[in-house]
Design an enzyme around this catalytic site. Structure first.
Site, PDB file in Angstrom:
ATOM      1  N   PRO A   9       2.263  -2.068 -23.693  1.00  0.00           N
ATOM      2  CA  PRO A   9       2.477  -0.967 -22.757  1.00  0.00           C
ATOM      3  C   PRO A   9       1.783  -1.146 -21.404  1.00  0.00           C
ATOM      4  O   PRO A   9       0.633  -1.612 -21.343  1.00  0.00           O
ATOM      5  CB  PRO A   9       1.868   0.241 -23.471  1.00  0.00           C
ATOM      6  N   ASN A  10       2.493  -0.761 -20.380  1.00  0.00           N
ATOM      7  CA  ASN A  10       2.012  -0.714 -18.989  1.00  0.00           C
ATOM      8  C   ASN A  10       1.850  -2.087 -18.327  1.00  0.00           C
ATOM      9  O   ASN A  10       1.557  -2.158 -17.131  1.00  0.00           O
ATOM     10  CB  ASN A  10       0.688   0.074 -18.877  1.00  0.00           C
ATOM     11  N   ARG A  17      -0.451  -1.634 -10.911  1.00  0.00           N
ATOM     12  CA  ARG A  17      -1.392  -0.943 -11.774  1.00  0.00           C
ATOM     13  C   ARG A  17      -2.833  -1.440 -11.565  1.00  0.00           C
ATOM     14  O   ARG A  17      -3.075  -2.644 -11.662  1.00  0.00           O
ATOM     15  CB  ARG A  17      -0.937  -1.234 -13.196  1.00  0.00           C
ATOM     16  N   TYR A  22      -6.710  -5.667 -12.723  1.00  0.00           N
ATOM     17  CA  TYR A  22      -5.724  -6.631 -13.235  1.00  0.00           C
ATOM     18  C   TYR A  22      -5.214  -7.615 -12.181  1.00  0.00           C
ATOM     19  O   TYR A  22      -4.505  -8.567 -12.530  1.00  0.00           O
ATOM     20  CB  TYR A  22      -4.544  -5.881 -13.877  1.00  0.00           C
ATOM     21  N   ASN A  74      -0.326  -9.858 -25.860  1.00  0.00           N
ATOM     22  CA  ASN A  74      -1.269  -8.940 -25.229  1.00  0.00           C
ATOM     23  C   ASN A  74      -0.783  -7.533 -25.595  1.00  0.00           C
ATOM     24  O   ASN A  74       0.119  -7.014 -24.950  1.00  0.00           O
ATOM     25  CB  ASN A  74      -1.283  -9.119 -23.706  1.00  0.00           C
ATOM     26  N   ALA A  77      -3.066  -1.490 -24.479  1.00  0.00           N
ATOM     27  CA  ALA A  77      -3.859  -0.404 -25.091  1.00  0.00           C
ATOM     28  C   ALA A  77      -3.697  -0.355 -26.608  1.00  0.00           C
ATOM     29  O   ALA A  77      -4.609   0.085 -27.325  1.00  0.00           O
ATOM     30  CB  ALA A  77      -3.456   0.930 -24.477  1.00  0.00           C
ATOM     31  N   HIS A  80      -6.276  -1.640 -29.321  1.00  0.00           N
ATOM     32  CA  HIS A  80      -7.437  -0.889 -29.804  1.00  0.00           C
ATOM     33  C   HIS A  80      -7.077   0.151 -30.865  1.00  0.00           C
ATOM     34  O   HIS A  80      -7.960   0.780 -31.431  1.00  0.00           O
ATOM     35  CB  HIS A  80      -8.125  -0.210 -28.612  1.00  0.00           C
ATOM     36  N   ASP A  87      -0.570  -5.153 -38.891  1.00  0.00           N
ATOM     37  CA  ASP A  87       0.105  -5.452 -40.162  1.00  0.00           C
ATOM     38  C   ASP A  87       1.291  -6.396 -39.949  1.00  0.00           C
ATOM     39  O   ASP A  87       1.550  -7.268 -40.785  1.00  0.00           O
ATOM     40  CB  ASP A  87       0.569  -4.156 -40.851  1.00  0.00           C
ATOM     41  N   GLU A 100      -4.208 -14.023 -29.145  1.00  0.00           N
ATOM     42  CA  GLU A 100      -4.377 -12.733 -28.451  1.00  0.00           C
ATOM     43  C   GLU A 100      -4.885 -12.989 -27.035  1.00  0.00           C
ATOM     44  O   GLU A 100      -5.789 -13.808 -26.841  1.00  0.00           O
ATOM     45  CB  GLU A 100      -5.404 -11.890 -29.231  1.00  0.00           C
ATOM     46  N   HIS A 102      -5.958 -11.155 -23.153  1.00  0.00           N
ATOM     47  CA  HIS A 102      -6.202  -9.995 -22.276  1.00  0.00           C
ATOM     48  C   HIS A 102      -6.516 -10.481 -20.876  1.00  0.00           C
ATOM     49  O   HIS A 102      -7.262 -11.451 -20.707  1.00  0.00           O
ATOM     50  CB  HIS A 102      -7.369  -9.148 -22.793  1.00  0.00           C
ATOM     51  N   MET A 103      -5.984  -9.794 -19.900  1.00  0.00           N
ATOM     52  CA  MET A 103      -6.239 -10.129 -18.502  1.00  0.00           C
ATOM     53  C   MET A 103      -7.695  -9.804 -18.122  1.00  0.00           C
ATOM     54  O   MET A 103      -8.371 -10.578 -17.469  1.00  0.00           O
ATOM     55  CB  MET A 103      -5.330  -9.295 -17.585  1.00  0.00           C
ATOM     56  N   ARG A 109     -15.843  -3.666 -20.458  1.00  0.00           N
ATOM     57  CA  ARG A 109     -15.261  -2.385 -20.034  1.00  0.00           C
ATOM     58  C   ARG A 109     -15.689  -1.240 -20.972  1.00  0.00           C
ATOM     59  O   ARG A 109     -16.681  -1.365 -21.672  1.00  0.00           O
ATOM     60  CB  ARG A 109     -13.742  -2.542 -19.947  1.00  0.00           C
ATOM     61  N   ARG A 113     -12.594  -0.080 -25.658  1.00  0.00           N
ATOM     62  CA  ARG A 113     -11.833  -1.333 -25.522  1.00  0.00           C
ATOM     63  C   ARG A 113     -12.518  -2.508 -26.236  1.00  0.00           C
ATOM     64  O   ARG A 113     -11.990  -3.615 -26.273  1.00  0.00           O
ATOM     65  CB  ARG A 113     -11.647  -1.697 -24.045  1.00  0.00           C
TER      66      ARG A 113
HETATM   67  C1  DQA Z   1      -5.537  -5.258 -21.491  1.00  0.00           C
HETATM   68  C2  DQA Z   1      -6.818  -4.499 -21.822  1.00  0.00           C
HETATM   69  C3  DQA Z   1      -6.511  -3.199 -22.525  1.00  0.00           C
HETATM   70  O1  DQA Z   1      -7.709  -2.507 -22.842  1.00  0.00           O
HETATM   71  C4  DQA Z   1      -5.682  -2.312 -21.632  1.00  0.00           C
HETATM   72  O2  DQA Z   1      -5.336  -1.110 -22.292  1.00  0.00           O
HETATM   73  C5  DQA Z   1      -4.485  -3.001 -21.085  1.00  0.00           C
HETATM   74  C6  DQA Z   1      -4.561  -4.396 -20.713  1.00  0.00           C
HETATM   75  C7  DQA Z   1      -5.800  -6.533 -20.652  1.00  0.00           C
HETATM   76  O3  DQA Z   1      -4.899  -7.350 -20.561  1.00  0.00           O
HETATM   77  O4  DQA Z   1      -6.878  -6.665 -20.078  1.00  0.00           O
HETATM   78  O5  DQA Z   1      -3.444  -2.376 -20.889  1.00  0.00           O
HETATM   79  O6  DQA Z   1      -4.933  -5.683 -22.710  1.00  0.00           O
END
Ligand code: DQA
Length: 159
Positions: A9-10, A17, A22, A74, A77, A80, A87, A100, A102-103, A109, A113
């Site tokens: 998401p997002n 954003r 990011y 990735n 959110a 978490h 699963d 996995e 993450h940016m 943070r 998170r």
């Molecule tokens: C994220 C870190 C997450 O906590 C956050 O909700 C994101 C992006 C990252 O790529 O740093 O949406 O996964």
């Protein structure tokens, strides 16, 4: 061999954003760079982004039948919170390893998170390097798949 990159998401809003966290790169720019590197190394690569948990679960499950050999994810959110994504990754992991990504440096943070629902069932986690996290994720996945292929080949020779 095919690698599937799953963005949660997002992440479709990268570039707009919270640029201070990011950075300015858009998701399509990140995907394009990954595509170039994957192709240079002889891998097929596919991208999926969704803001919906169930759709991400479906994308993970479909990996069992669509020729995917490895997943870079990735979950944003949902990292978490999502037991269903955990699963799904656990269900496919005997056949399809995952990395996995993450940016941002999630450990630096907010406390909520710091917990990842998937870190202990993926091959490894890369966090905090912006778009480079994805690049490093791809390098790691290509290495994992090359090692697996070599192991399978030498098993075949020993039979
Ligand atoms: C994220 C870190 C997450 O906590 C956050 O909700 C994101 C992006 C990252 O790529 O740093 O949406 O996964």
């Amino acid at each position: 061999m095919k690698i599937k990159v799953i963005h949660g998401p997002n992440l479709n809003l990268l570039g707009i954003r919270e640029v201070n966290i990011y950075g300015p790169a858009k998701l399509e720019d990140i995907n394009k760079n990954l595509e170039v590197v994957a192709k240079q190394n002889g891998f097929e690569i596919e991208f999926f982004q969704s803001n919906h948990e169930g759709d991400i679960v479906d994308a993970i499950q479909e990996s069992l039948t669509d020729g995917t050999n490895g997943i870079i994810i990735n979950p944003a959110a949902l990292t978490h919170t999502s037991i269903s994504i955990r699963d799904a990754l656990a269900a496919v992991r005997v056949r399809i390893p995952a990395v996995e990504v993450h940016m941002s440096n999630v450990a630096a943070r907010e406390e909520f998170r710091h917990k990842s629902m998937i870190s202990d069932i993926v091959a490894g986690t890369i966090t905090g390097f912006g778009p480079l996290s994805y690049h490093l994720g791809l390098i790691s996945m290509m290495e994992i798949l090359n090692q697996l292929k070599m192991a399978q080949q030498s098993q075949g020779q020993n039979q």
